[in-house]
Write an enzyme that holds these catalytic residues in place. Structure first.
Site, mmCIF file in Angstrom:
data_model
loop_
_atom_site.group_PDB
_atom_site.id
_atom_site.type_symbol
_atom_site.label_atom_id
_atom_site.label_comp_id
_atom_site.label_asym_id
_atom_site.label_seq_id
_atom_site.Cartn_x
_atom_site.Cartn_y
_atom_site.Cartn_z
ATOM 1 N N ARG A 81 0.865 -1.186 0.000
ATOM 2 C CA ARG A 81 0.000 0.000 0.000
ATOM 3 C C ARG A 81 0.899 1.232 0.000
ATOM 4 N NH1 ARG A 81 -1.191 2.597 4.565
ATOM 5 N NH2 ARG A 81 -1.148 0.776 5.937
ATOM 6 N N HIS B 202 -3.271 4.323 4.996
ATOM 7 C CA HIS B 202 -4.366 3.354 5.124
ATOM 8 C C HIS B 202 -5.674 3.956 4.619
ATOM 9 C CE1 HIS B 202 -6.906 0.223 6.769
ATOM 10 N NE2 HIS B 202 -7.592 1.134 7.442
ATOM 11 N N TYR C 272 4.682 5.594 11.041
ATOM 12 C CA TYR C 272 5.004 4.194 11.345
ATOM 13 C C TYR C 272 5.808 3.471 10.263
ATOM 14 C CZ TYR C 272 0.672 3.488 8.593
ATOM 15 O OH TYR C 272 -0.291 3.509 7.628
#
Length: 387
Positions: free
Chosen positions: A273, A277, A286
């Site tokens: 990805r 998100h 992160y």
């Protein structure tokens, strides 16, 4: 030996990954998978390239529209185009596909125009396309909810005599799609249990995009996800999800087996990805820039272009036309969204059930009374201003 395995290697990390096109475009022959690809032409591959370009353009535009306040939220599939376009085209017309909320390439492959998806994310409609006509379930936002539903639908196909007849236009399978995070949900395990017990015509398909929001897949499972289903006796395979040919071939084989009465299959497609998100997520908190850079080097669109160039089946003019069409699609989506009225909040109560429901009706009346408070206040303010 079939690419679908039922045993776990002595060292779990030795799980092989099926790949037909390497990141540099190099093609590796594979007897079993090449047979599943034999009917594809160079024109088909160019069409898949165009599909990926188009859906990426729509995806980027949708993200931009959300930033402009035109969508409530958007879940990007940037980087996962091959994993979706390959899987969507591998299904037959009669197969039923059950997506999550990120399967924009699946929708495109099934003939669902992107504006239908934008309507959902704007709150205009629960599903502005006909799931029965296009054989694609409405987007599922609750993690894991689609897995037992897909298995239940497959059990219904069995009872309707639509599996294992030998008629290619009758036999039907279900493809249920979910991410690596959903593979950890209890509903997925329940789906495996029923699918294995009743040998349903279900293909479970995980796009392992490496992150379940901010939790890496290495924390979710100590072994490759492809090995999870084997405890239920469900054959599985791990593939390169950025390789559209590997995706197409393995999904086609899995669906063929399911339709014929061979029971369920599980596919883990390794992809990435490349966006957050959702548009409410800050992925920079992160994951590192180095990781993103590494995966950009495995871009599925660039990979297919390199392969087609190597076999002299694509040129700059074709790629430029695809880019132009992608831009035109973006502009169409832009104007479509900006021309929409705000949704009527009361519509949320419509079509919750097939028949009128007393509780829903009561809640609707409560909401209308709540809305009326603000209308009364506005009227009072106007009257006060006029004094």
């Amino acid at each position: 030996m079939s690419v679908f395995r039922t045993t776990i290697p002595e060292n779990a990390d030795d799980e092989p990954m099926v790949q037909l096109i390497a990141p540099d475009g190099t093609r590796t022959p594979h007897d079993e998978l090449d047979a599943a690809l034999a009917h594809l032409t160079a024109e088909d591959l160019r069409a898949y390239y165009r599909d990926m370009v188009m859906i990426r353009a729509a995806d980027i535009e949708a993200t931009s529209l959300q930033r402009q306040g035109q969508l409530g939220l958007w879940a990007s599939a940037l980087g996962q185009e091959a994993a979706q376009i390959g899987a969507g085209h591998a299904a037959r017309t009669q197969d039923y596909l059950v997506p999550t909320y990120r399967e924009h390439g699946i929708a495109w492959a099934r003939g669902i125009e992107p504006w239908h998806l934008l309507d959902i994310w704007r709150g205009i409609s629960h599903s502005s396309y006909d799931p029965y006509e296009l054989r694609t379930h409405p987007y599922m936002l609750v993690l894991g909810a689609q897995v037992p539903q897909a298995v239940g639908y497959a059990m219904g196909l069995q009872r309707d005599g639509l599996v294992g007849t030998g008629d290619v236009e009758t036999d039907t399978a279900v493809l249920t799609l979910f991410g690596d995070g959903t593979s950890s949900e209890g509903e997925t395990s329940e789906g495996f249990t029923f699918a294995a017990s009743f040998q349903t015509p279900t293909v479970f398909y995980t796009q392992n995009n490496q992150w379940a929001i901010s939790v890496p897949s290495t924390v979710q499972s100590r072994v490759p996800l492809a090995q999870r289903s084997r405890g239920w006796g469900i054959p599985s395979v791990r593939i390169d999800g950025n390789d559209v040919l590997a995706v197409y071939a393995t999904v086609r084989l899995a669906l063929d087996a399911a339709r014929s009465g061979g029971g369920p299959r599980y596919i883990e497609a390794l992809t990435y990805r490349m966006a957050a998100h959702t548009t409410s997520d800050d992925d920079g908190r992160y994951r590192s820039a180095d990781e993103l850079s590494t995966w950009k080097g495995r871009d599925p669109i660039a990979r297919l272009a390199l392969h087609l160039r190597a076999i002299d089946e694509i040129d700059d003019a074709f790629m430029a036309r695809c880019d132009e069409e992608g831009h035109d699609l973006s502009m169409q989506l832009h104007h479509h969204i900006h021309g929409l009225p705000d949704p009527d909040p009361v519509e949320i109560f419509h079509e919750v059930y097939a028949e009128p429901h007393a509780l829903v009706q009561e809640e609707r009346e409560q909401f209308l009374r709540y809305q009326a408070q603000f209308e009364d206040e506005a009227a009072d303010d106007t009257e006060e201003a006029g004094k």
